[in-house]
Design a protein around this motif. Structure first.
Motif, PDB file in Angstrom:
ATOM      1  N   TYR A  17     -56.601  67.807  -2.162  1.00  0.00           N
ATOM      2  CA  TYR A  17     -57.953  68.217  -2.478  1.00  0.00           C
ATOM      3  C   TYR A  17     -58.409  69.201  -1.433  1.00  0.00           C
ATOM      4  CZ  TYR A  17     -62.993  67.750  -3.298  1.00  0.00           C
ATOM      5  OH  TYR A  17     -64.307  68.004  -3.564  1.00  0.00           O
ATOM      6  N   GLY A  18     -58.973  70.317  -1.861  1.00  0.00           N
ATOM      7  CA  GLY A  18     -59.453  71.279  -0.876  1.00  0.00           C
ATOM      8  C   GLY A  18     -60.075  72.477  -1.554  1.00  0.00           C
ATOM      9  N   THR A  19     -60.401  73.494  -0.763  1.00  0.00           N
ATOM     10  CA  THR A  19     -60.973  74.702  -1.336  1.00  0.00           C
ATOM     11  C   THR A  19     -59.859  75.494  -2.008  1.00  0.00           C
ATOM     12  OG1 THR A  19     -60.543  75.992   0.634  1.00  0.00           O
ATOM     13  CG2 THR A  19     -62.670  74.853   0.528  1.00  0.00           C
ATOM     14  N   SER A  42     -54.730  65.574   1.937  1.00  0.00           N
ATOM     15  CA  SER A  42     -53.528  65.486   1.132  1.00  0.00           C
ATOM     16  C   SER A  42     -52.854  64.149   1.407  1.00  0.00           C
ATOM     17  CB  SER A  42     -52.594  66.641   1.486  1.00  0.00           C
ATOM     18  OG  SER A  42     -51.374  66.468   0.817  1.00  0.00           O
ATOM     19  N   ALA A  43     -52.211  63.616   0.375  1.00  0.00           N
ATOM     20  CA  ALA A  43     -51.519  62.345   0.552  1.00  0.00           C
ATOM     21  C   ALA A  43     -50.021  62.583   0.488  1.00  0.00           C
ATOM     22  CB  ALA A  43     -51.951  61.357  -0.523  1.00  0.00           C
ATOM     23  N   CYS A  44     -49.441  62.918   1.614  1.00  0.00           N
ATOM     24  CA  CYS A  44     -48.000  63.158   1.670  1.00  0.00           C
ATOM     25  C   CYS A  44     -47.510  62.722   3.041  1.00  0.00           C
ATOM     26  CB  CYS A  44     -47.702  64.642   1.425  1.00  0.00           C
ATOM     27  SG  CYS A  44     -45.988  65.080   1.700  1.00  0.00           S
ATOM     28  N   TYR A  65     -46.029  68.312  -4.351  1.00  0.00           N
ATOM     29  CA  TYR A  65     -46.304  68.589  -5.764  1.00  0.00           C
ATOM     30  C   TYR A  65     -47.124  69.868  -5.911  1.00  0.00           C
ATOM     31  CZ  TYR A  65     -48.152  68.205 -10.476  1.00  0.00           C
ATOM     32  OH  TYR A  65     -48.509  68.479 -11.767  1.00  0.00           O
ATOM     33  N   THR A  66     -48.132  70.036  -5.058  1.00  0.00           N
ATOM     34  CA  THR A  66     -48.932  71.265  -5.099  1.00  0.00           C
ATOM     35  C   THR A  66     -48.039  72.483  -4.856  1.00  0.00           C
ATOM     36  OG1 THR A  66     -50.628  69.941  -4.021  1.00  0.00           O
ATOM     37  CG2 THR A  66     -51.079  72.276  -4.278  1.00  0.00           C
ATOM     38  N   LYS A  67     -47.158  72.345  -3.881  1.00  0.00           N
ATOM     39  CA  LYS A  67     -46.260  73.464  -3.585  1.00  0.00           C
ATOM     40  C   LYS A  67     -45.416  73.800  -4.803  1.00  0.00           C
ATOM     41  CE  LYS A  67     -45.910  72.223   1.294  1.00  0.00           C
ATOM     42  NZ  LYS A  67     -45.027  71.579   2.280  1.00  0.00           N
ATOM     43  N   GLY A  68     -44.941  72.757  -5.465  1.00  0.00           N
ATOM     44  CA  GLY A  68     -44.149  72.959  -6.675  1.00  0.00           C
ATOM     45  C   GLY A  68     -44.947  73.684  -7.748  1.00  0.00           C
ATOM     46  N   LEU A  69     -46.195  73.265  -7.887  1.00  0.00           N
ATOM     47  CA  LEU A  69     -47.072  73.908  -8.866  1.00  0.00           C
ATOM     48  C   LEU A  69     -47.197  75.385  -8.579  1.00  0.00           C
ATOM     49  CD1 LEU A  69     -50.295  71.736  -9.422  1.00  0.00           C
ATOM     50  CD2 LEU A  69     -48.402  72.146 -10.987  1.00  0.00           C
ATOM     51  N   LEU A  70     -47.434  75.700  -7.307  1.00  0.00           N
ATOM     52  CA  LEU A  70     -47.655  77.093  -6.931  1.00  0.00           C
ATOM     53  C   LEU A  70     -46.386  77.912  -7.092  1.00  0.00           C
ATOM     54  CD1 LEU A  70     -49.943  76.429  -3.886  1.00  0.00           C
ATOM     55  CD2 LEU A  70     -50.580  77.641  -5.972  1.00  0.00           C
ATOM     56  N   ARG A  71     -45.252  77.278  -6.796  1.00  0.00           N
ATOM     57  CA  ARG A  71     -43.988  77.987  -6.959  1.00  0.00           C
ATOM     58  C   ARG A  71     -43.747  78.352  -8.421  1.00  0.00           C
ATOM     59  NH1 ARG A  71     -41.749  74.851  -2.790  1.00  0.00           N
ATOM     60  NH2 ARG A  71     -41.215  73.189  -4.242  1.00  0.00           N
ATOM     61  N   SER A  72     -44.309  77.565  -9.282  1.00  0.00           N
ATOM     62  CA  SER A  72     -44.040  77.814 -10.690  1.00  0.00           C
ATOM     63  C   SER A  72     -44.851  78.980 -11.253  1.00  0.00           C
ATOM     64  CB  SER A  72     -44.284  76.547 -11.513  1.00  0.00           C
ATOM     65  OG  SER A  72     -45.642  76.178 -11.421  1.00  0.00           O
ATOM     66  N   ILE A  73     -45.769  79.552 -10.459  1.00  0.00           N
ATOM     67  CA  ILE A  73     -46.407  80.801 -10.904  1.00  0.00           C
ATOM     68  C   ILE A  73     -45.757  81.932 -10.130  1.00  0.00           C
ATOM     69  CG2 ILE A  73     -48.693  81.383 -11.785  1.00  0.00           C
ATOM     70  CD1 ILE A  73     -49.883  79.606  -9.688  1.00  0.00           C
ATOM     71  N   PRO A  74     -45.293  82.956 -10.831  1.00  0.00           N
ATOM     72  CA  PRO A  74     -44.559  84.027 -10.149  1.00  0.00           C
ATOM     73  C   PRO A  74     -45.409  84.778  -9.125  1.00  0.00           C
ATOM     74  CG  PRO A  74     -44.438  84.248 -12.553  1.00  0.00           C
ATOM     75  CD  PRO A  74     -45.393  83.160 -12.284  1.00  0.00           C
ATOM     76  N   LYS A  75     -46.512  85.359  -9.550  1.00  0.00           N
ATOM     77  CA  LYS A  75     -47.324  86.129  -8.616  1.00  0.00           C
ATOM     78  C   LYS A  75     -48.739  85.582  -8.624  1.00  0.00           C
ATOM     79  CE  LYS A  75     -45.288  89.932 -10.071  1.00  0.00           C
ATOM     80  NZ  LYS A  75     -45.559  91.055 -10.934  1.00  0.00           N
ATOM     81  N   LEU A  76     -49.211  85.290  -7.436  1.00  0.00           N
ATOM     82  CA  LEU A  76     -50.519  84.651  -7.357  1.00  0.00           C
ATOM     83  C   LEU A  76     -51.651  85.572  -7.773  1.00  0.00           C
ATOM     84  CD1 LEU A  76     -51.165  82.291  -4.379  1.00  0.00           C
ATOM     85  CD2 LEU A  76     -52.578  82.548  -6.405  1.00  0.00           C
ATOM     86  N   ASN A  77     -51.551  86.822  -7.335  1.00  0.00           N
ATOM     87  CA  ASN A  77     -52.664  87.730  -7.602  1.00  0.00           C
ATOM     88  C   ASN A  77     -52.522  88.470  -8.922  1.00  0.00           C
ATOM     89  OD1 ASN A  77     -53.818  86.962  -5.222  1.00  0.00           O
ATOM     90  ND2 ASN A  77     -52.780  88.559  -4.037  1.00  0.00           N
ATOM     91  N   ASP A  78     -51.561  88.017  -9.682  1.00  0.00           N
ATOM     92  CA  ASP A  78     -51.391  88.591 -11.007  1.00  0.00           C
ATOM     93  C   ASP A  78     -52.681  88.428 -11.817  1.00  0.00           C
ATOM     94  OD1 ASP A  78     -48.333  88.729 -12.713  1.00  0.00           O
ATOM     95  OD2 ASP A  78     -50.270  89.385 -13.515  1.00  0.00           O
ATOM     96  N   THR A  79     -53.077  89.509 -12.468  1.00  0.00           N
ATOM     97  CA  THR A  79     -54.317  89.410 -13.239  1.00  0.00           C
ATOM     98  C   THR A  79     -54.123  88.567 -14.494  1.00  0.00           C
ATOM     99  OG1 THR A  79     -53.706  91.589 -14.000  1.00  0.00           O
ATOM    100  CG2 THR A  79     -55.618  91.453 -12.547  1.00  0.00           C
ATOM    101  N   PRO A 103     -50.998  74.987   0.987  1.00  0.00           N
ATOM    102  CA  PRO A 103     -50.753  73.732   0.275  1.00  0.00           C
ATOM    103  C   PRO A 103     -49.940  72.772   1.137  1.00  0.00           C
ATOM    104  CG  PRO A 103     -49.305  75.442  -0.564  1.00  0.00           C
ATOM    105  CD  PRO A 103     -50.227  76.117   0.408  1.00  0.00           C
ATOM    106  N   GLN A 104     -50.276  71.482   1.083  1.00  0.00           N
ATOM    107  CA  GLN A 104     -49.581  70.513   1.918  1.00  0.00           C
ATOM    108  C   GLN A 104     -48.718  69.550   1.120  1.00  0.00           C
ATOM    109  OE1 GLN A 104     -49.385  70.542   5.177  1.00  0.00           O
ATOM    110  NE2 GLN A 104     -50.590  72.414   5.134  1.00  0.00           N
ATOM    111  N   HIS A 105     -49.185  69.176  -0.052  1.00  0.00           N
ATOM    112  CA  HIS A 105     -48.426  68.205  -0.827  1.00  0.00           C
ATOM    113  C   HIS A 105     -47.267  68.892  -1.540  1.00  0.00           C
ATOM    114  CE1 HIS A 105     -47.560  64.987  -3.695  1.00  0.00           C
ATOM    115  NE2 HIS A 105     -48.232  64.186  -2.877  1.00  0.00           N
TER     116      HIS A 105
END
Ligand SMILES: Nc1ncnc2c1ncn2[C@@H]1O[C@H](COP(=O)(O)OP(=O)(O)OP(=O)(O)O)[C@@H](O)[C@H]1O
Ligand code: SF4
Ligand SMILES: [Mg+2]
Lengths: 305, 331
Positions: free
Chosen positions: B237-239, B316-318, B251-265, B247-249
């Motif tokens: 949980y965070g901003t 984070s709970a990790c 699972y969150t890291k996995g989620l983020l990895r699954s999007i190719p480019k963050l700033n993609d429109t 990202p610390q958890h």
């Protein structure tokens, strides 16, 4: 809406005409004639009879005459019940059957709909199982068994209710129960399953999310959607029940249309058979038309066709 | 902390099914102030909707809160009766659902369905409610509102129907609007319009929003805070910055990895992480993500990770976060 009704009325009239024509044709295809009996009448008598009923004329003329008469509500003279007009016999029988059937349907709807709803709201609980038991019974047990059992219990054993005729309120109880048995059970089944389906719909969740009280959610949002299958069933049900059940009318000796129809077939009363067939078909067509219109009023999604 | 609009503390919720107790929420804690926009993300079945519905007590009877408290706008939700809840639903807290095609009753006009909620919660008569309905339809950007009121849902497009749903939700100016994947069923251009509309209305009405979504792009643009859920638990949980850039958890890291480019429109859908979600009938006693986690340690299998504060407001709970401490104090 007006256009829809007009269209529906027009197609109904067309269908009725078709039914009348087909009935007319079929009467000539069945083997035997109206005046055939164990003891064949003499040639002279036969000729006189044919002349009296217009059967000596070419088929096409007979057809024209029959249709023209039909338009004026005339169905000819009964061949077996001499001197009586077919439409009069039908009408007097129908009056009796329709009153009885109408009450039975009213009972079936007034009991079947709430019971089906109650079963749905208590899905899986004992009340639901109880209702399921009785409605399965109602669907499985044929009308003559119901009538006989009722008669044995209430007339023979308890001597509470009269066994024949329709002269007082007490006379109606058994035949109405016998007639309403199946439709009550069937309507409650229909209502239960459609109510369950509707209760699971997203718009019911929306209604809850709005903060609507339970009764408003059920009566406004659920019932109107859930009742549609019952309305559909009501069309043929009305047509069949209003015209009288042969079984119930025979058992309780009721001078209704069902009885009349059967004796006309047994007696080879040609004009009566034609008249009643056309009358039943017409009633069925009209009821279905009314159901379609009611459906359109309840559910705005039904498109004008 | 009485100025909190929503305060969910250690909520545990289970569904009691014939197959057993489905532990749908395990220790969910959420706090929101007025005007906050919170995004809840997580894969299917992680408990996003259940969390949201429990705020409104919209769950079927089989779902019961078995622990913790829910406080909303001064009400102790989990102690309230159905009658008391009815006064709040659609009034102080509203919800819009995923599928606008089926969320409106097909046999009543749009006007009827909007007026209904207005007349239920205010003293307005039919005529005043009608005026308010026209006002609302204008607000949500529907043209010819007077005409629309007389139409039935099937005569409107999906985007329009979702606008109508928003109008219904906003009719009584709720303090909190819950949007449960409000644009998933709509096509991309309509999605953007609906989200824009929601943000615009949030400022106009001054409400808070809980945005439930699969779409990380949506939360990045709309939300201040993000809760990442996994197996009925908020694992991080965070901003928005915390979650996206620190990202610390696992699972969150996995989620983020699954999007190719963050700033993609372009908004990208989450690609599921390998492995299957936990069986909530028999949840593991350790970290629920352990079977799918690449950094899984022994302790993860045996003990539920505790929340650790990464920085202020970012938890984070990790177990990885406490790894150092273990190594020092353990054995
Ligand atoms: N009525 C119910 N009975 C039993 N279990 C339920 C019920 N509703 C939800 N659950 C369980 O609760 C868990 C959380 O469900 P929830 O609907 O909150 O998921 P979600 O995160 O909203 O997923 P989605 O993205 O698919 O909407 C699921 O694992 C589901 O199995
Ligand atoms: S606690 Fe262990 S298993 Fe769970 S996410 Fe962290 S490292 Fe992975
Ligand atoms: Mg969901």
């Amino acid at each position: 809406m007006g256009k829809y009704v007009a269209k529906r009325v027009l197609t109904s009239i067309l269908t009725i005409w078709l039914v009348a024509t087909i009935t007319f044709l079929l009467m000539f295809l069945v083997p035997g004639g109206p005046f055939l009996a164990e003891k064949a009448p003499s040639a002279a008598t036969l000729e006189a009879l044919n002349k009296r009923f217009g059967l000596d004329q070419p088929k096409i003329v007979q057809y024209k005459n029959y249709m023209l008469n039909l338009l004026q509500g005339e169905m000819g003279e009964s061949i077996k019940q001499r001197g009586r007009m077919v439409q009069d016999i039908i009408f007097s029988g129908f009056k009796v059957s329709a009153r009885l059937g109408g009450i039975a349907i009213l009972v079936a709807v007034c009991i079947g709909v709430p019971i089906g709803c109650i079963a749905a709201f208590n899905r899986g609980k004992w009340l639901d199982s109880l209702i399921l038991f009785f409605s399965t019974l109602g669907i499985a047990v044929p009308g003559f068994v119901v009538s006989t059992v009722l008669m044995v219990i209430f007339s023979v054993k308890l001597d509470l209710l009269p066994t024949y005729g329709l002269t007082s309120f007490a006379h109606y109880i058994m035949p109405v129960s016998a007639l309403a048995f199946y439709p009550t059970a069937y309507i409650s089944r229909l209502m239960r399953s459609s109510m369950l389906e509707v209760l699971g719909q997203d718009y019911i969740r929306t209604a809850r999310a709005k903060g609507l009280p339970q009764f408003k959610m059920i009566f406004k949002h659920a019932l109107r959607n859930a009742i549609l299958p019952v309305v559909t069933y009501l069309g043929p049900l009305l047509a069949y029940t209003l015209t009288g059940s042969v079984v119930v009318e025979k058992i309780f000796t009721i001078p209704g249309l069902g009885n009349e129809f059967i004796s006309s077939i047994i007696n080879r009363d040609y004009t009566m058979i034609m008249g009643t067939t056309i009358f039943l078909a017409t009633l069925l067509i009209i009821m279905n038309m009314l159901v379609d219109i009611a459906y359109k009023i309840i559910d705005p999604r039904i498109k004008f066709k | 902390m009485s100025e909190l609009l929503l305060n969910i503390q250690n909520e545990r919720l289970s569904f009691f099914t014939p197959a057993g107790e489905v532990k749908a929420l395990n220790d969910v804690t959420i706090q929101m102030k007025e005007g906050d926009v919170l995004g809840i993300v997580g894969e299917s079945g992680s408990g996003k909707s259940v969390t949201a519905y429990s705020i409104m007590q919209l769950l079927p009877h089989t779902g019961r809160v078995v622990g913790g408290t829910i406080e909303f706008n001064g009400h102790k939700i989990n102690e309230m009766s159905e009658k008391e809840m009815q006064a709040i639903r659609g009034n102080e807290v509203s919800i819009i659902f995923q599928d606008p095609m089926t969320s409106l009753n097909p046999v009543y006009t749009i006007g009827n369905q909007i007026r209904e909620v207005i007349m239920l919660h205010t003293k307005k008569n039919r005529k005043e409610a009608n005026e308010r309905a026209i006002e609302l339809l204008t607000l949500v950007g529907i043209n010819e509102p007077a005409k629309r009121l007389k139409q039935y849902p099937h005569e409107l497009s999906g985007g329009m129907r979702q606008r109508v749903m928003i109008a219904i939700a906003l009719a009584c100016e709720p303090k909190l609007l819950i949007a449960d994947e409000p644009t998933t069923a709509l096509d991309v251009t309509i999605q953007a319009q609906i989200l824009e509309l929601m943000m615009e209305l949030k400022d106009k009405i001054g409400m808070s929003i809980i945005m439930i979504t699969h779409d990380l792009g949506i939360v990045a643009n709309m939300c201040q805070k993000i809760a990442v859920m996994y197996a009925g638990k908020i694992v991080e949980y965070g901003t928005v910055d915390d979650i996206f850039y620190n990202p610390q958890h696992e699972y969150t890291k996995g989620l983020l990895r699954s999007i190719p480019k963050l700033n993609d429109t372009e908004h990208k859908k989450l690609v599921p992480i390998e492995g299957t979600p936990v069986d909530l009938l028999n949840p593991p006693k350790g970290c629920p993500f352990a079977p799918r986690c690449n950094s899984c340690m022994k302790i993860c299998l045996n003990k539920m990770p505790e929340y650790t504060e990464v920085n202020e407001g970012h938890i984070s709970a990790c177990w990885l976060l406490q790894k150092k401490e273990f190594e020092q104090g353990g054995k």
